[in-house]
Write a protein that holds these residues in place. Structure first.
Motif, PDB file in Angstrom:
ATOM      1  N   UNK A 124      34.627 -85.671  45.785  1.00  0.00           N
ATOM      2  CA  UNK A 124      33.353 -85.568  46.213  1.00  0.00           C
ATOM      3  C   UNK A 124      33.681 -85.791  48.065  1.00  0.00           C
ATOM      4  N   UNK A 125      33.006 -84.625  48.517  1.00  0.00           N
ATOM      5  CA  UNK A 125      32.953 -84.756  50.044  1.00  0.00           C
ATOM      6  C   UNK A 125      31.842 -85.359  50.777  1.00  0.00           C
ATOM      7  N   UNK A 126      31.346 -86.354  51.316  1.00  0.00           N
ATOM      8  CA  UNK A 126      30.438 -86.807  51.765  1.00  0.00           C
ATOM      9  C   UNK A 126      29.979 -86.378  53.190  1.00  0.00           C
ATOM     10  N   UNK A 127      28.885 -85.919  53.403  1.00  0.00           N
ATOM     11  CA  UNK A 127      28.775 -85.172  54.648  1.00  0.00           C
ATOM     12  C   UNK A 127      27.738 -85.738  55.424  1.00  0.00           C
ATOM     13  N   UNK A 128      27.745 -86.268  56.737  1.00  0.00           N
ATOM     14  CA  UNK A 128      26.674 -86.698  57.513  1.00  0.00           C
ATOM     15  C   UNK A 128      25.909 -85.529  58.078  1.00  0.00           C
ATOM     16  N   UNK A 129      24.539 -85.360  57.744  1.00  0.00           N
ATOM     17  CA  UNK A 129      23.722 -84.335  58.104  1.00  0.00           C
ATOM     18  C   UNK A 129      22.754 -84.555  59.205  1.00  0.00           C
ATOM     19  N   UNK A 130      22.921 -85.755  59.932  1.00  0.00           N
ATOM     20  CA  UNK A 130      22.165 -86.117  61.085  1.00  0.00           C
ATOM     21  C   UNK A 130      21.079 -87.052  60.527  1.00  0.00           C
ATOM     22  N   UNK A 131      19.811 -87.015  61.169  1.00  0.00           N
ATOM     23  CA  UNK A 131      18.659 -87.615  60.883  1.00  0.00           C
ATOM     24  C   UNK A 131      17.596 -86.994  60.713  1.00  0.00           C
ATOM     25  N   UNK A 132      16.491 -87.424  59.748  1.00  0.00           N
ATOM     26  CA  UNK A 132      15.338 -86.918  59.594  1.00  0.00           C
ATOM     27  C   UNK A 132      14.367 -87.230  60.503  1.00  0.00           C
ATOM     28  N   UNK A 133      13.108 -86.623  60.472  1.00  0.00           N
ATOM     29  CA  UNK A 133      12.094 -87.044  61.171  1.00  0.00           C
ATOM     30  C   UNK A 133      11.576 -88.338  61.501  1.00  0.00           C
ATOM     31  N   UNK A 134      12.009 -89.220  60.493  1.00  0.00           N
ATOM     32  CA  UNK A 134      11.778 -90.777  60.445  1.00  0.00           C
ATOM     33  C   UNK A 134      13.211 -91.625  60.997  1.00  0.00           C
ATOM     34  N   UNK A 135      14.148 -90.784  61.548  1.00  0.00           N
ATOM     35  CA  UNK A 135      15.274 -91.560  62.026  1.00  0.00           C
ATOM     36  C   UNK A 135      16.196 -92.018  60.667  1.00  0.00           C
ATOM     37  N   UNK A 162      24.820 -85.449  52.852  1.00  0.00           N
ATOM     38  CA  UNK A 162      24.949 -84.183  51.611  1.00  0.00           C
ATOM     39  C   UNK A 162      26.223 -84.454  51.010  1.00  0.00           C
ATOM     40  N   UNK A 163      26.473 -83.669  49.931  1.00  0.00           N
ATOM     41  CA  UNK A 163      27.647 -83.920  49.070  1.00  0.00           C
ATOM     42  C   UNK A 163      28.202 -82.572  48.705  1.00  0.00           C
ATOM     43  N   UNK A 164      29.291 -82.189  48.687  1.00  0.00           N
ATOM     44  CA  UNK A 164      30.075 -81.291  48.186  1.00  0.00           C
ATOM     45  C   UNK A 164      30.989 -81.875  47.101  1.00  0.00           C
ATOM     46  N   UNK A 165      30.961 -81.421  45.841  1.00  0.00           N
ATOM     47  CA  UNK A 165      31.645 -81.976  44.862  1.00  0.00           C
ATOM     48  C   UNK A 165      32.657 -80.668  44.083  1.00  0.00           C
ATOM     49  N   UNK A 166      33.901 -81.245  44.039  1.00  0.00           N
ATOM     50  CA  UNK A 166      34.791 -80.346  43.365  1.00  0.00           C
ATOM     51  C   UNK A 166      35.124 -80.772  41.918  1.00  0.00           C
ATOM     52  N   UNK A 167      34.553 -80.188  41.126  1.00  0.00           N
ATOM     53  CA  UNK A 167      34.470 -80.824  39.589  1.00  0.00           C
ATOM     54  C   UNK A 167      35.856 -80.170  38.931  1.00  0.00           C
ATOM     55  N   UNK A 168      36.425 -80.906  37.974  1.00  0.00           N
ATOM     56  CA  UNK A 168      37.308 -80.405  37.086  1.00  0.00           C
ATOM     57  C   UNK A 168      38.880 -80.259  37.894  1.00  0.00           C
ATOM     58  N   UNK A 169      39.027 -81.015  38.675  1.00  0.00           N
ATOM     59  CA  UNK A 169      40.056 -81.015  39.493  1.00  0.00           C
ATOM     60  C   UNK A 169      41.475 -81.260  38.517  1.00  0.00           C
ATOM     61  N   UNK A 170      42.575 -80.463  38.558  1.00  0.00           N
ATOM     62  CA  UNK A 170      43.644 -80.628  37.674  1.00  0.00           C
ATOM     63  C   UNK A 170      44.027 -82.211  37.602  1.00  0.00           C
ATOM     64  N   UNK A 171      44.546 -82.455  36.473  1.00  0.00           N
ATOM     65  CA  UNK A 171      44.830 -84.096  36.339  1.00  0.00           C
ATOM     66  C   UNK A 171      46.123 -84.150  36.803  1.00  0.00           C
TER      67      UNK A 171
END
Length: 74
Positions: A13-24, A29-38
């Motif tokens: 799982x890649x965890x991304x910092x996408x900034x701040x919303x209107x309420x600071x 956001x997340x990108x997931x690479x599923x079923x990686x080879x064992x």
């Protein structure tokens, strides 16, 4: 009775910092690479995640590896 651990799935799982919303409030956001080879080593999975992260417009906060196992009694 001994327990046997059978590998079921690996995810990166890649965890991304996408900034701040209107309420600071932080937007994550997340990108997931599923079923990686064992058999894939941690370094290989990290390198792949870093290369994918270069394609993202948001900065990377974390790279997390999850492994799932099925537990059975022998």
């Amino acid at each position: 009775m001994p327990i046997i651990k059978l590998h079921k799935n690996s995810k990166v799982r890649i965890v991304l910092d996408a900034g701040l919303d209107d309420n600071d409030k932080k937007i994550t956001k997340y990108k997931t690479l599923d079923k990686a080879r064992y058999e894939a080593g941690d370094q290989a999975l990290f390198d792949i995640a870093k290369n994918i992260a270069l394609l993202q417009k948001h900065s990377v906060r974390d790279i997390i590896k999850h492994e799932e196992y099925t537990l059975i009694e022998e």
